[in-house]
Design an enzyme around this catalytic site. Structure first.
Site, PDB file in Angstrom:
ATOM      1  N   ASP A 285       0.838  -1.204   0.000  1.00  0.00           N
ATOM      2  CA  ASP A 285       0.000   0.000   0.000  1.00  0.00           C
ATOM      3  C   ASP A 285       0.869   1.249   0.000  1.00  0.00           C
ATOM      4  O   ASP A 285       2.003   1.248   0.496  1.00  0.00           O
ATOM      5  CB  ASP A 285      -0.961   0.003   1.188  1.00  0.00           C
ATOM      6  CG  ASP A 285      -0.254  -0.025   2.540  1.00  0.00           C
ATOM      7  OD1 ASP A 285       0.764  -0.733   2.669  1.00  0.00           O
ATOM      8  OD2 ASP A 285      -0.727   0.657   3.482  1.00  0.00           O
TER       9      ASP A 285
ATOM     10  N   GLU B 136       0.093  -0.909   5.979  1.00  0.00           N
ATOM     11  CA  GLU B 136       1.182  -0.295   6.739  1.00  0.00           C
ATOM     12  C   GLU B 136       1.030   1.216   6.780  1.00  0.00           C
ATOM     13  O   GLU B 136       1.300   1.845   7.799  1.00  0.00           O
ATOM     14  CB  GLU B 136       2.526  -0.664   6.121  1.00  0.00           C
ATOM     15  CG  GLU B 136       3.725  -0.450   7.064  1.00  0.00           C
ATOM     16  CD  GLU B 136       4.295   0.969   7.015  1.00  0.00           C
ATOM     17  OE1 GLU B 136       5.101   1.306   7.899  1.00  0.00           O
ATOM     18  OE2 GLU B 136       3.931   1.745   6.107  1.00  0.00           O
TER      19      GLU B 136
END
Length: 381
Positions: free
Chosen positions: A73, A138
């Protein structure tokens, strides 16, 4: 298995960057990785939690287990019109690869995978096992990502011997900094109560901003600890203050103050909480205070992993890396619960989370080579 071709890391990095994976979306990155890893004999386990995609891929059952950790991500791009090229169309210019995630941290993931391919091509029989743990949570709240995979592994009794997180750790050139730990993060949401009144008649009310100001000044001036050999002194910072109705002639009924500690092993979360409450109570405030422990500090002493990574960096770049615990939090904090040796190493971080994020093209193959040499030092027979 044929040797890996020189441009393989760049090509995979470009493929990953081209997938739009704004947190918590993965954009198909992990499926691409899973297909490549499956061809190498990795057992693939997908751990889906809500909107978050996690990948646990392991090859072999023997100890020691070396695990590479990363996230697919990325943070939002910001104003697209202020990028010099489409952030999801990887672009090479001026000796750099541009795109969202180029430095944080899709190139590191590409270097992981290609290094593993290269290692297995050169070491058909090797000791130990290899794993990759990849998440799409994250850059977001980090509550459904790596921590969930760690809980799963912990429940099965699986431990990791060596963990290398591909966060962008370097300051000015590849190889200048390794992270062997991170500070903890402790946040507070403080609400100080008052009595709203007409601003022309302040004696009929109780202004909570005036009441809390001396306490905030004391907290800001407090020395929480002196730090130690591994961590700098603890810091306390206000992030937000909100109070009032928006009208210029009304005193607030209450005021909310949000603050954060970044702390090492010289202090504990509980000790910091107690000291804050002591200050607020001494100032006779009427308040509510909610605490959130975002991360406990972790530290990996010098050992096989730090030594292997340091040696690999020196061999490839000629640089002796600084071993540091500076910066924010990372998913290393979760891995530390099932792994005694956790380090972070990746590219230069000067452009991360910024417009026109990039990585030097000349750093990509050296990054792969460093990861390859770590594999060889820890697992080659």
């Amino acid at each position: 298995m044929p040797a890996v071709e020189p441009a393989a890391t760049l090509r995979l990095a470009r493929e990953l960057i081209s997938r739009r994976s704004l947190t918590p979306e993965d954009g198909g990155c992990q499926e691409l990785l899973a297909e490549r890893l499956a061809r190498l004999g990795f057992a693939i386990e997908r751990v889906r939690r809500g909107e978050v995609t996690n990948l646990w891929a392991r090859r072999g059952e023997a100890r020691p287990l070396l695990c590479f950790v990363g996230h697919t991500d990325v943070v939002p791009t910001g104003p697209i019109e202020k990028w010099h090229s489409n952030p999801f169309a990887p672009t090479e210019r001026d000796g750099k690869l541009f795109g969202r995630g180029a430095a944080d941290m899709k190139t590191s993931i590409a270097a992981f995978v290609v290094a593993v391919e290269d290692f297995l091509a050169k070491n058909v029989k090797h000791s130990g096992s290899i794993a990759l743990l990849i998440t799409s949570d994250e850059e977001g709240p980090a509550v459904e990502g790596t921590v969930k995979v760690v809980d799963l592994l912990k429940g099965r009794g699986e431990r990791i011997d060596y963990c290398l997180v591909g966060e962008p750790t370097c300051v000015s050139r590849l190889g200048d900094t390794i992270k062997n730990g991170r500070r903890g993060s402790l946040s507070g949401a403080l609400r100080v109560k008052g009595v709203q009144a007409h601003i022309a008649y302040p004696h009929l009310g109780k202004n909570p901003v005036h009441a809390v100001a001396p306490a905030l000044a004391e907290l800001a001036a407090t020395e929480w600890d002196k730090g130690n050999d591994s961590f700098p002194p603890t810091t306390w910072q206000v992030s937000n203050i909100h109070g009032g109705t928006g009208a210029d002639n009304v005193t607030p009924n209450d005021v909310e103050v949000r603050f954060n500690f970044r702390f090492g092993t010289a202090s504990t979360a509980e000790g910091l909480r107690q000291r804050v409450h002591a200050v607020l109570d001494r100032h006779k405030l009427e308040y509510d205070l909610d605490w959130t422990l975002g991360a406990a500090p972790y530290l990996t002493p010098r050992g096989k992993l730090v030594d292997a990574l340091s040696a690999a960096i020196r061999e490839v770049t000629g640089t002796a890396p600084e071993v540091s615990t500076t910066g924010g939090t990372s998913d290393g904090r979760f891995i530390a619960g099932i792994c005694s040796e956790v380090v972070e190493f990746g590219p230069v971080n000067v452009s991360i989370h910024k417009l026109n994020e990039h990585i030097d093209l000349a750093a990509i193959e050296p990054l792969r080579e460093i990861y390859l040499r770590v594999l060889a030092r820890l697992l080659a027979s």
